[in-house]
Design a protein around this motif. Structure first.
Motif, PDB file in Angstrom:
ATOM      1  N   LYS A  85      -5.508 -14.222   2.652  1.00 23.75           N
ATOM      2  CA  LYS A  85      -6.408 -13.815   1.776  1.00 23.75           C
ATOM      3  C   LYS A  85      -6.382 -12.475   1.522  1.00 23.75           C
ATOM      4  O   LYS A  85      -5.990 -11.484   2.382  1.00 23.75           O
ATOM      5  CB  LYS A  85      -8.311 -14.188   2.086  1.00 23.75           C
ATOM      6  CG  LYS A  85      -8.244 -15.461   2.691  1.00 23.75           C
ATOM      7  CD  LYS A  85      -8.525 -16.521   1.154  1.00 23.75           C
ATOM      8  CE  LYS A  85      -8.998 -17.782   1.549  1.00 23.75           C
ATOM      9  NZ  LYS A  85      -8.908 -18.522   0.220  1.00 23.75           N
ATOM     10  N   PRO A  86      -6.805 -11.815   0.398  1.00 22.50           N
ATOM     11  CA  PRO A  86      -6.527 -10.324   0.074  1.00 22.50           C
ATOM     12  C   PRO A  86      -7.668  -9.622   0.871  1.00 22.50           C
ATOM     13  O   PRO A  86      -8.796  -9.997   1.314  1.00 22.50           O
ATOM     14  CB  PRO A  86      -6.807 -10.139  -1.200  1.00 22.50           C
ATOM     15  CG  PRO A  86      -7.596 -11.397  -1.824  1.00 22.50           C
ATOM     16  CD  PRO A  86      -7.077 -12.455  -0.890  1.00 22.50           C
TER      17      PRO A  86
ATOM     18  N   THR B 254      -6.179   0.853   1.169  1.00 20.83           N
ATOM     19  CA  THR B 254      -4.956  -0.161   1.203  1.00 20.83           C
ATOM     20  C   THR B 254      -5.618  -1.083   0.767  1.00 20.83           C
ATOM     21  O   THR B 254      -6.481  -1.811   1.379  1.00 20.83           O
ATOM     22  CB  THR B 254      -4.255  -0.085   2.495  1.00 20.83           C
ATOM     23  OG1 THR B 254      -3.857   1.546   2.837  1.00 20.83           O
ATOM     24  CG2 THR B 254      -3.081  -0.887   2.631  1.00 20.83           C
ATOM     25  N   LEU B 255      -4.667  -1.970  -0.157  1.00 22.14           N
ATOM     26  CA  LEU B 255      -4.844  -3.166  -0.507  1.00 22.14           C
ATOM     27  C   LEU B 255      -3.740  -4.179  -0.004  1.00 22.14           C
ATOM     28  O   LEU B 255      -2.658  -3.882   0.187  1.00 22.14           O
ATOM     29  CB  LEU B 255      -4.637  -3.432  -2.101  1.00 22.14           C
ATOM     30  CG  LEU B 255      -4.852  -4.738  -2.594  1.00 22.14           C
ATOM     31  CD1 LEU B 255      -6.128  -5.416  -2.514  1.00 22.14           C
ATOM     32  CD2 LEU B 255      -4.103  -4.858  -4.019  1.00 22.14           C
ATOM     33  N   TYR B 256      -4.300  -5.250   1.015  1.00 24.05           N
ATOM     34  CA  TYR B 256      -3.708  -6.108   1.482  1.00 24.05           C
ATOM     35  C   TYR B 256      -3.605  -7.403   0.580  1.00 24.05           C
ATOM     36  O   TYR B 256      -4.664  -8.105   0.484  1.00 24.05           O
ATOM     37  CB  TYR B 256      -4.115  -6.573   2.971  1.00 24.05           C
ATOM     38  CG  TYR B 256      -4.153  -5.379   3.809  1.00 24.05           C
ATOM     39  CD1 TYR B 256      -3.227  -5.088   4.607  1.00 24.05           C
ATOM     40  CD2 TYR B 256      -5.229  -4.505   3.704  1.00 24.05           C
ATOM     41  CE1 TYR B 256      -3.365  -4.004   5.705  1.00 24.05           C
ATOM     42  CE2 TYR B 256      -5.543  -3.199   4.644  1.00 24.05           C
ATOM     43  CZ  TYR B 256      -4.636  -3.163   5.377  1.00 24.05           C
ATOM     44  OH  TYR B 256      -4.502  -1.897   6.441  1.00 24.05           O
TER      45      TYR B 256
ATOM     46  N   TYR C 264      -0.680   0.981  -1.193  1.00 25.02           N
ATOM     47  CA  TYR C 264      -1.452   2.237  -0.599  1.00 25.02           C
ATOM     48  C   TYR C 264      -1.108   3.369  -1.682  1.00 25.02           C
ATOM     49  O   TYR C 264      -0.327   3.432  -2.410  1.00 25.02           O
ATOM     50  CB  TYR C 264      -1.080   2.393   0.560  1.00 25.02           C
ATOM     51  CG  TYR C 264       0.692   2.265   0.831  1.00 25.02           C
ATOM     52  CD1 TYR C 264       1.356   3.324   0.814  1.00 25.02           C
ATOM     53  CD2 TYR C 264       1.279   1.151   0.969  1.00 25.02           C
ATOM     54  CE1 TYR C 264       2.698   3.410   0.896  1.00 25.02           C
ATOM     55  CE2 TYR C 264       2.662   0.863   1.270  1.00 25.02           C
ATOM     56  CZ  TYR C 264       3.473   2.315   1.019  1.00 25.02           C
ATOM     57  OH  TYR C 264       4.765   2.274   1.246  1.00 25.02           O
ATOM     58  N   LEU C 265      -2.084   4.242  -1.149  1.00 23.69           N
ATOM     59  CA  LEU C 265      -1.887   5.583  -2.054  1.00 23.69           C
ATOM     60  C   LEU C 265      -0.631   6.243  -1.756  1.00 23.69           C
ATOM     61  O   LEU C 265       0.191   6.201  -0.582  1.00 23.69           O
ATOM     62  CB  LEU C 265      -3.119   6.659  -1.404  1.00 23.69           C
ATOM     63  CG  LEU C 265      -4.443   6.319  -1.658  1.00 23.69           C
ATOM     64  CD1 LEU C 265      -5.376   7.376  -1.395  1.00 23.69           C
ATOM     65  CD2 LEU C 265      -4.390   5.706  -3.083  1.00 23.69           C
ATOM     66  N   GLY C 266      -0.022   6.787  -2.878  1.00 25.63           N
ATOM     67  CA  GLY C 266       1.326   7.318  -2.940  1.00 25.63           C
ATOM     68  C   GLY C 266       2.457   6.417  -2.844  1.00 25.63           C
ATOM     69  O   GLY C 266       3.733   6.995  -3.124  1.00 25.63           O
ATOM     70  N   GLN C 267       2.418   5.348  -2.808  1.00 23.03           N
ATOM     71  CA  GLN C 267       3.333   4.199  -3.094  1.00 23.03           C
ATOM     72  C   GLN C 267       3.925   4.311  -4.582  1.00 23.03           C
ATOM     73  O   GLN C 267       3.128   4.410  -5.362  1.00 23.03           O
ATOM     74  CB  GLN C 267       2.800   3.044  -2.725  1.00 23.03           C
ATOM     75  CG  GLN C 267       3.841   1.783  -2.721  1.00 23.03           C
ATOM     76  CD  GLN C 267       3.246   0.237  -2.409  1.00 23.03           C
ATOM     77  OE1 GLN C 267       1.824   0.341  -2.557  1.00 23.03           O
ATOM     78  NE2 GLN C 267       3.878  -0.605  -1.775  1.00 23.03           N
TER      79      GLN C 267
END
Length: 297
Positions: free
Chosen positions: A145-146, A152-154, A162-165
């Motif tokens: 599940k998310p 961070t989004l899983y 995630y930030l900077g990705q």
């Protein structure tokens, strides 16, 4: 352009069985085990937006803003049943303390399971539950599940945003050159972002549709010729953008280990295959081979 599909494989994943809600002895038992009864304090969350108010709290006898981010004490429960759309509802009469300090009574209809939501980290809730009824990131990942925590989004497949990705856009797979699972909240020609990268600057608003599809809003800079370009905002059904159909380029490009790991809805997959063939994205031979494999023939 047409793509040839290799043999498809859809692993099955077990999911935790949900409990069944019920109303017994003046107590409402929600599907997650949370109980609502006379004398209990309910914590109400945010409205969906300023225009429509709450999504799952309706027929409010006072201003919706009075309920938002407030608590009420249950005085009476009645009318347990289902709405025409199938959601489980109950009528609540409760005591409320207004923002000016005055006291009163409020009545509303609560679509309780929907108001509780998925219980996943970072998701929108109109009825806020104690921590014991929430799901941790680790539990969400174990159930495919998310979740959204600490910027961070899983995703359901385990891929993290995630930030900077740098996110890699793939090929637009929708009709008329549009993306099927990525909408642009800033004026954007879909063709201008195909196979380009987006540097993530902000992630927000993990939500779920009535069909259970998960969405996230991302703000970032488009990378053009290895340089930071203009800012764009996207609204993405990320699980679908990653998964798509095994063997067809995904709209969000991720390593292969994160694709094809989720349980499939056979009917939905069949419809998607049919649409890809009708849109001349895949060949008839590829469609027939994928269809045969999907049906287990």
């Amino acid at each position: 352009m047409k793509f040839i599909l290799p043999i498809l494989f859809f692993p099955l994943l077990s999911t935790a069985q949900e409990k069944i809600h019920r109303f017994q002895n003046d107590t409402l038992y929600t599907s997650c085990g949370y109980k609502i009864y006379e004398g209990q304090t309910l914590h109400i969350g945010k409205r969906a937006n300023d225009f429509t108010g709450f999504r799952y709290i309706s027929n409010v006898s006072t201003l919706a803003t009075s309920l938002e981010n407030n608590t009420v004490t249950v005085k009476e429960l009645s009318g347990y049943g289902h709405s025409p759309t199938g959601s489980a509802n109950i009528n609540v009469k409760a005591a409320i303390v207004y923002r000016d300090g005055s006291k009163g009574l409020v009545a509303f209809t609560l679509a309780f399971d929907l108001a509780i939501g998925s219980r996943l980290p970072g998701t929108y809730h109109e009825l806020i539950l104690p921590e014991e009824f929430r799901i941790t990131v680790a539990q969400a990942m174990a159930m495919h599940k998310p979740a959204f925590a600490n910027d961070t989004l899983y995703t359901s497949s385990g891929f993290k945003i995630y930030l900077g990705q740098l996110l890699q856009f793939g090929v637009a797979m929708g009709n008329h050159g549009r993306f099927s699972h990525i909408s642009f909240l800033t004026p954007t020609n879909p063709a201008s972002v195909e196979e380009k990268q987006l540097r993530v600057e902000e992630i927000k608003d993990l939500t779920f549709s009535a069909l259970g599809n998960a969405y996230i809003n991302i703000i970032g800079s488009l990378i053009i010729n290895n340089k930071e370009g203009r800012e764009i905002q996207i609204h993405m059904a990320f699980d679908h953008a990653i998964e798509n159909i095994r063997g067809i380029p995904s709209e969000l490009v991720v390593p292969d280990e994160f694709r094809g790991v989720l349980k499939k809805d056979i009917q939905a997959e069949m419809k998607r295959l049919e649409n890809l063939y009708l849109d001349e994205i895949i060949t008839k031979e590829a469609f027939e081979a994928a269809k045969k494999n999907l049906l287990g023939q």
